[in-house]
Write a protein that holds these residues in place. Structure first.
Motif, PDB file in Angstrom:
ATOM      1  N   THR A  35       0.837  -1.204   0.000  1.00 36.14           N
ATOM      2  CA  THR A  35       0.000   0.000   0.000  1.00 36.14           C
ATOM      3  C   THR A  35       0.872   1.253   0.000  1.00 36.14           C
ATOM      4  O   THR A  35       0.615   2.190  -0.764  1.00 36.14           O
ATOM      5  N   ILE A  36       1.916   1.271   0.818  1.00 37.31           N
ATOM      6  CA  ILE A  36       2.821   2.428   0.866  1.00 37.31           C
ATOM      7  C   ILE A  36       3.532   2.601  -0.477  1.00 37.31           C
ATOM      8  O   ILE A  36       3.682   3.722  -0.979  1.00 37.31           O
ATOM      9  N   LEU A  37       3.977   1.504  -1.091  1.00 34.31           N
ATOM     10  CA  LEU A  37       4.600   1.580  -2.417  1.00 34.31           C
ATOM     11  C   LEU A  37       3.617   2.207  -3.408  1.00 34.31           C
ATOM     12  O   LEU A  37       3.985   3.092  -4.188  1.00 34.31           O
ATOM     13  N   GLY A  38       2.365   1.755  -3.373  1.00 32.49           N
ATOM     14  CA  GLY A  38       1.352   2.308  -4.273  1.00 32.49           C
ATOM     15  C   GLY A  38       1.124   3.789  -4.044  1.00 32.49           C
ATOM     16  O   GLY A  38       1.061   4.582  -4.995  1.00 32.49           O
ATOM     17  N   MET A  39       1.021   4.195  -2.772  1.00 35.08           N
ATOM     18  CA  MET A  39       0.819   5.611  -2.458  1.00 35.08           C
ATOM     19  C   MET A  39       2.015   6.441  -2.911  1.00 35.08           C
ATOM     20  O   MET A  39       1.846   7.532  -3.464  1.00 35.08           O
ATOM     21  N   GLN A  40       3.234   5.939  -2.698  1.00 33.00           N
ATOM     22  CA  GLN A  40       4.435   6.666  -3.111  1.00 33.00           C
ATOM     23  C   GLN A  40       4.489   6.797  -4.632  1.00 33.00           C
ATOM     24  O   GLN A  40       4.834   7.859  -5.156  1.00 33.00           O
ATOM     25  N   PHE A  41       4.136   5.720  -5.339  1.00 39.21           N
ATOM     26  CA  PHE A  41       4.092   5.754  -6.806  1.00 39.21           C
ATOM     27  C   PHE A  41       3.151   6.860  -7.295  1.00 39.21           C
ATOM     28  O   PHE A  41       3.485   7.623  -8.202  1.00 39.21           O
ATOM     29  N   LEU A  42       2.001   6.981  -6.661  1.00 37.47           N
ATOM     30  CA  LEU A  42       1.033   8.005  -7.070  1.00 37.47           C
ATOM     31  C   LEU A  42       1.499   9.406  -6.668  1.00 37.47           C
ATOM     32  O   LEU A  42       1.462  10.346  -7.478  1.00 37.47           O
ATOM     33  N   ASN A  71       2.185  10.248   7.386  1.00 36.60           N
ATOM     34  CA  ASN A  71       3.340   9.768   8.148  1.00 36.60           C
ATOM     35  C   ASN A  71       4.636   9.873   7.350  1.00 36.60           C
ATOM     36  O   ASN A  71       5.719   9.877   7.928  1.00 36.60           O
ATOM     37  N   PHE A  72       4.519   9.940   6.030  1.00 34.05           N
ATOM     38  CA  PHE A  72       5.693  10.083   5.167  1.00 34.05           C
ATOM     39  C   PHE A  72       5.865  11.520   4.667  1.00 34.05           C
ATOM     40  O   PHE A  72       6.728  11.789   3.835  1.00 34.05           O
TER      41      PHE A  72
END
Length: 195
Positions: A35-42, A71-72
């Motif tokens: 999920t974090i990878l997906g959010m970062q990609f977007l 959080n990031f």
């Protein structure tokens, strides 16, 4: 054209990025950071490349996803307010939900060039709740003359979830949006996904 992922060190591992407009399967055990990878990609797509984004969620609520992003240091709320980022929460209690139509509408609303679908596992579990458009498919009803091909979009429930999965991925690929499909890997096996 290669689309950069925006994750330091990852782009060189995939030839400088992923091929734009393609569907990419991201597999992993629960809690591994899909999920974090997906959010970062977007997020990085918007910030670094000006490519607006859509997050299609079956399991998580937008508020929780926004919390994770905060959080990031990723201000998703601001991007939503600027109409650069959108969430689509897919209902699993609405029979006949026209999932492709709704994804397409939400993507067009923000001009999405990147999308995450989270998760393919949850969509498969609930596949019988959704309707998908058929394009050039054989008659699923058995009422048309033999070998007749449907040339117009229609909707039908699916007998098995693998048919649903393949058609969903195909319809989303037609949108020409670079898409991450997140899915769970089954524990204790060598299979990439249980779907």
């Amino acid at each position: 054209v290669r689309v950069k992922l925006g994750v330091p060190g990852l782009d060189p591992l995939v030839g400088g990025g992923v091929v734009g407009g393609q569907s990419i399967l991201i597999c992993g055990m629960p809690g591994t950071g899909k999920t974090i990878l997906g959010m970062q990609f977007l997020y990085k797509g918007i910030k670094d490349s000006g490519e607006n984004a859509l997050y299609v969620s079956v399991e998580d609520h937008p508020e929780r996803l926004t919390y994770y992003a905060n959080n990031f240091g990723w201000d998703i709320e601001q991007l939503v307010a600027e109409k650069k980022f959108a969430f689509l929460k897919v209902p699993i209690d609405q029979r006949g939900y026209k999932i492709v139509n709704e994804i397409e509408k939400a993507a067009k609303k923000v001009g999405a060039k990147r999308m995450v679908v989270d998760s393919l596992s949850a969509l498969n579990i609930n596949a019988r709740m959704f309707d998908l458009p058929l394009v050039n498919q054989s008659d699923p009803t058995g009422t048309l003359p033999k070998k007749k091909i449907l040339k117009v979009a229609g909707f039908t429930p699916f007998e098995d979830t693998s048919q649903f999965t393949y058609l969903l991925i195909d319809r989303i690929r037609d949108m020409k949006i670079t898409t991450f499909f997140l899915t769970d890997s089954p524990p204790g096996t060598e299979h990439l996904t249980k779907d």
